[in-house]
Scaffold this motif. Structure first.
Motif, PDB file in Angstrom:
ATOM      1  N   MET A  38       0.834  -1.193   0.000  1.00 55.47           N
ATOM      2  CA  MET A  38       0.000   0.000   0.000  1.00 55.47           C
ATOM      3  C   MET A  38       0.871   1.246   0.000  1.00 55.47           C
ATOM      4  O   MET A  38       0.604   2.215  -0.724  1.00 55.47           O
ATOM      5  CB  MET A  38      -0.920   0.002   1.223  1.00 55.47           C
ATOM      6  CG  MET A  38      -2.071  -0.978   1.149  1.00 55.47           C
ATOM      7  SD  MET A  38      -2.899  -1.208   2.753  1.00 55.47           S
ATOM      8  CE  MET A  38      -3.334   0.469   3.184  1.00 55.47           C
ATOM      9  N   ALA A  39       1.927   1.239   0.821  1.00 56.58           N
ATOM     10  CA  ALA A  39       2.828   2.391   0.907  1.00 56.58           C
ATOM     11  C   ALA A  39       3.568   2.619  -0.407  1.00 56.58           C
ATOM     12  O   ALA A  39       3.966   3.745  -0.711  1.00 56.58           O
ATOM     13  CB  ALA A  39       3.826   2.188   2.047  1.00 56.58           C
ATOM     14  N   ARG A  40       3.733   1.550  -1.181  1.00 57.27           N
ATOM     15  CA  ARG A  40       4.370   1.673  -2.492  1.00 57.27           C
ATOM     16  C   ARG A  40       3.409   2.268  -3.519  1.00 57.27           C
ATOM     17  O   ARG A  40       3.809   2.606  -4.633  1.00 57.27           O
ATOM     18  CB  ARG A  40       4.844   0.286  -2.948  1.00 57.27           C
ATOM     19  CG  ARG A  40       5.881   0.325  -4.057  1.00 57.27           C
ATOM     20  CD  ARG A  40       6.420  -1.060  -4.332  1.00 57.27           C
ATOM     21  NE  ARG A  40       5.446  -1.915  -5.017  1.00 57.27           N
ATOM     22  CZ  ARG A  40       5.656  -3.188  -5.313  1.00 57.27           C
ATOM     23  NH1 ARG A  40       6.807  -3.757  -4.963  1.00 57.27           N
ATOM     24  NH2 ARG A  40       4.750  -3.896  -5.957  1.00 57.27           N
ATOM     25  N   ALA A  79      -6.768   3.520  11.674  1.00 52.34           N
ATOM     26  CA  ALA A  79      -6.696   4.428  10.533  1.00 52.34           C
ATOM     27  C   ALA A  79      -7.993   4.361   9.738  1.00 52.34           C
ATOM     28  O   ALA A  79      -8.553   3.283   9.554  1.00 52.34           O
ATOM     29  CB  ALA A  79      -5.518   4.067   9.626  1.00 52.34           C
ATOM     30  N   ARG A  80      -8.450   5.502   9.235  1.00 52.33           N
ATOM     31  CA  ARG A  80      -9.721   5.508   8.504  1.00 52.33           C
ATOM     32  C   ARG A  80      -9.555   5.223   7.026  1.00 52.33           C
ATOM     33  O   ARG A  80     -10.521   4.891   6.346  1.00 52.33           O
ATOM     34  CB  ARG A  80     -10.441   6.842   8.681  1.00 52.33           C
ATOM     35  CG  ARG A  80      -9.623   8.053   8.321  1.00 52.33           C
ATOM     36  CD  ARG A  80     -10.399   9.332   8.558  1.00 52.33           C
ATOM     37  NE  ARG A  80     -11.195   9.708   7.387  1.00 52.33           N
ATOM     38  CZ  ARG A  80     -12.030  10.737   7.371  1.00 52.33           C
ATOM     39  NH1 ARG A  80     -12.222  11.439   8.467  1.00 52.33           N
ATOM     40  NH2 ARG A  80     -12.681  11.055   6.286  1.00 52.33           N
ATOM     41  N   ASP A  81      -8.326   5.386   6.497  1.00 46.33           N
ATOM     42  CA  ASP A  81      -8.122   5.128   5.071  1.00 46.33           C
ATOM     43  C   ASP A  81      -6.666   4.807   4.795  1.00 46.33           C
ATOM     44  O   ASP A  81      -5.838   4.744   5.708  1.00 46.33           O
ATOM     45  CB  ASP A  81      -8.595   6.314   4.217  1.00 46.33           C
ATOM     46  CG  ASP A  81      -7.913   7.625   4.609  1.00 46.33           C
ATOM     47  OD1 ASP A  81      -6.786   7.587   5.116  1.00 46.33           O
ATOM     48  OD2 ASP A  81      -8.522   8.698   4.398  1.00 46.33           O
ATOM     49  N   ARG A  82      -6.352   4.581   3.523  1.00 47.31           N
ATOM     50  CA  ARG A  82      -5.012   4.155   3.128  1.00 47.31           C
ATOM     51  C   ARG A  82      -3.961   5.194   3.465  1.00 47.31           C
ATOM     52  O   ARG A  82      -2.874   4.857   3.965  1.00 47.31           O
ATOM     53  CB  ARG A  82      -4.981   3.848   1.620  1.00 47.31           C
ATOM     54  CG  ARG A  82      -5.916   2.733   1.204  1.00 47.31           C
ATOM     55  CD  ARG A  82      -6.001   2.629  -0.304  1.00 47.31           C
ATOM     56  NE  ARG A  82      -4.961   1.795  -0.873  1.00 47.31           N
ATOM     57  CZ  ARG A  82      -5.077   0.499  -1.096  1.00 47.31           C
ATOM     58  NH1 ARG A  82      -6.192  -0.127  -0.785  1.00 47.31           N
ATOM     59  NH2 ARG A  82      -4.094  -0.182  -1.642  1.00 47.31           N
ATOM     60  N   ILE A  96      -0.723   4.606   5.820  1.00 44.07           N
ATOM     61  CA  ILE A  96       0.631   4.696   5.269  1.00 44.07           C
ATOM     62  C   ILE A  96       1.473   5.682   6.074  1.00 44.07           C
ATOM     63  O   ILE A  96       2.648   5.421   6.373  1.00 44.07           O
ATOM     64  CB  ILE A  96       0.566   5.096   3.781  1.00 44.07           C
ATOM     65  CG1 ILE A  96      -0.004   3.922   2.970  1.00 44.07           C
ATOM     66  CG2 ILE A  96       1.942   5.494   3.259  1.00 44.07           C
ATOM     67  CD1 ILE A  96      -0.390   4.294   1.556  1.00 44.07           C
ATOM     68  N   VAL A  97       0.893   6.827   6.451  1.00 43.91           N
ATOM     69  CA  VAL A  97       1.630   7.787   7.273  1.00 43.91           C
ATOM     70  C   VAL A  97       2.033   7.144   8.597  1.00 43.91           C
ATOM     71  O   VAL A  97       3.161   7.315   9.074  1.00 43.91           O
ATOM     72  CB  VAL A  97       0.786   9.059   7.514  1.00 43.91           C
ATOM     73  CG1 VAL A  97       1.451   9.951   8.550  1.00 43.91           C
ATOM     74  CG2 VAL A  97       0.612   9.833   6.211  1.00 43.91           C
ATOM     75  N   MET A  98       1.140   6.365   9.191  1.00 47.80           N
ATOM     76  CA  MET A  98       1.464   5.683  10.444  1.00 47.80           C
ATOM     77  C   MET A  98       2.560   4.645  10.238  1.00 47.80           C
ATOM     78  O   MET A  98       3.415   4.445  11.116  1.00 47.80           O
ATOM     79  CB  MET A  98       0.207   5.043  11.023  1.00 47.80           C
ATOM     80  CG  MET A  98      -0.843   6.051  11.475  1.00 47.80           C
ATOM     81  SD  MET A  98      -2.390   5.290  12.006  1.00 47.80           S
ATOM     82  CE  MET A  98      -1.881   4.547  13.546  1.00 47.80           C
ATOM     83  N   ALA A  99       2.560   3.990   9.078  1.00 53.27           N
ATOM     84  CA  ALA A  99       3.604   3.006   8.784  1.00 53.27           C
ATOM     85  C   ALA A  99       4.965   3.685   8.658  1.00 53.27           C
ATOM     86  O   ALA A  99       5.974   3.177   9.169  1.00 53.27           O
ATOM     87  CB  ALA A  99       3.265   2.257   7.505  1.00 53.27           C
ATOM     88  N   TYR A 100       4.995   4.830   7.993  1.00 51.03           N
ATOM     89  CA  TYR A 100       6.237   5.598   7.925  1.00 51.03           C
ATOM     90  C   TYR A 100       6.664   6.041   9.321  1.00 51.03           C
ATOM     91  O   TYR A 100       7.840   5.993   9.680  1.00 51.03           O
ATOM     92  CB  TYR A 100       6.059   6.823   7.028  1.00 51.03           C
ATOM     93  CG  TYR A 100       6.115   6.537   5.549  1.00 51.03           C
ATOM     94  CD1 TYR A 100       7.249   5.971   4.961  1.00 51.03           C
ATOM     95  CD2 TYR A 100       5.041   6.860   4.709  1.00 51.03           C
ATOM     96  CE1 TYR A 100       7.300   5.728   3.600  1.00 51.03           C
ATOM     97  CE2 TYR A 100       5.085   6.616   3.348  1.00 51.03           C
ATOM     98  CZ  TYR A 100       6.219   6.047   2.801  1.00 51.03           C
ATOM     99  OH  TYR A 100       6.272   5.803   1.444  1.00 51.03           O
ATOM    100  N   ASP A 101       5.686   6.491  10.106  1.00 53.40           N
ATOM    101  CA  ASP A 101       5.973   6.979  11.451  1.00 53.40           C
ATOM    102  C   ASP A 101       6.594   5.883  12.305  1.00 53.40           C
ATOM    103  O   ASP A 101       7.480   6.133  13.127  1.00 53.40           O
ATOM    104  CB  ASP A 101       4.673   7.481  12.095  1.00 53.40           C
ATOM    105  CG  ASP A 101       4.910   8.272  13.371  1.00 53.40           C
ATOM    106  OD1 ASP A 101       5.889   9.031  13.421  1.00 53.40           O
ATOM    107  OD2 ASP A 101       4.111   8.128  14.308  1.00 53.40           O
ATOM    108  N   ALA A 102       6.131   4.647  12.105  1.00 55.40           N
ATOM    109  CA  ALA A 102       6.659   3.515  12.865  1.00 55.40           C
ATOM    110  C   ALA A 102       7.967   2.988  12.298  1.00 55.40           C
ATOM    111  O   ALA A 102       8.622   2.141  12.915  1.00 55.40           O
ATOM    112  CB  ALA A 102       5.621   2.389  12.906  1.00 55.40           C
TER     113      ALA A 102
END
Length: 219
Positions: free
Chosen positions: A166-168, A199-202, A206-212
């Motif tokens: 998804m992040a890609r 998270a409410r949407d993609r 994705i922002v949370m995945a980057y944050d982690a």
């Protein structure tokens, strides 16, 4: 054919964007708006597949117009911003925008962003990621990196694979092809990711995945 609606209060900007997108054999600019207040009606009239939305406009802003479009079940939105407008980026995420690109981006990046968002993926320009994360942490949960890490740790290996794709920028269909899964199975994994991350949407996921720290910005 990807049907694009352009929204910007500056006619010259719309002309430049239109010139770039019309150069592509798979893209058609079906309408233009100079104010965010016109967008919902334009979507009904032109039925675009994707909207390129200026984030800062007098009258109804691009953020509010995005919120109205998404609330009405409209097409995905790729917001266009200039560097220095970081304060509005998280508002655009919260409004439901799926793409985030700089107005100063290369034509190639703009075209890729539009294609990605139109296909159901999410696009975040790497230059914008740092400001987006800073705003995310400031406005939502100061010092949230640890909390995001704990939430990400609850994901299964398959869910992590889905989140990284998804992040890609991959759509559900592209994720299904990459992982040799049914698209309905991918939708189930995506829903699980949203639920576990809160998270409410993609874009938010994705922002949370980057944050982690589990995915790295595109170069």
């Amino acid at each position: 054919m990807i049907r694009v609606l352009l929204v910007d209060d500056q006619p010259m900007v719309r002309a430049g964007l239109g010139l770039i997108l019309r150069s592509q054999p798979d893209m058609q600019v079906v309408g233009e708006c100079g104010d965010g207040d016109e967008v919902v009606a334009a979507v009904a009239d032109h039925r675009p597949d994707v909207i390129c939305m200026d984030v800062q406009m007098p009258g109804v802003s691009g953020v509010e117009a995005t919120r109205r479009v998404r609330a009405a079940g409209g097409p995905p939105v790729c917001v266009l911003t200039t560097f220095g407008e970081e304060d509005v980026l998280w508002s655009a995420v919260d409004a439901g925008a799926a793409g985030f690109e700089l107005k100063s981006a290369t034509p190639e990046n703009l075209i890729e962003a539009v294609r990605t968002v139109a296909a159901g993926g999410t696009w975040i320009d790497g230059t914008l990621l740092g400001p987006m994360l800073a705003t995310f942490r400031k406005l939502t949960r100061p010092g949230s990196g640890g909390e995001d890490g704990r939430r990400v740790a609850t994901l299964t290996e398959r869910e992590l694979e889905v989140l990284r794709l998804m992040a890609r920028g991959s759509s559900n269909r592209e994720i299904a092809e990459e992982l040799f899964l049914a698209e309905t199975t991918v939708k189930t994994h995506v829903s699980a990711v949203f639920s576990k991350l809160g998270a409410r949407d993609r874009a938010a996921a994705i922002v949370m995945a980057y944050d982690a720290g589990i995915v790295q910005p595109r170069r």
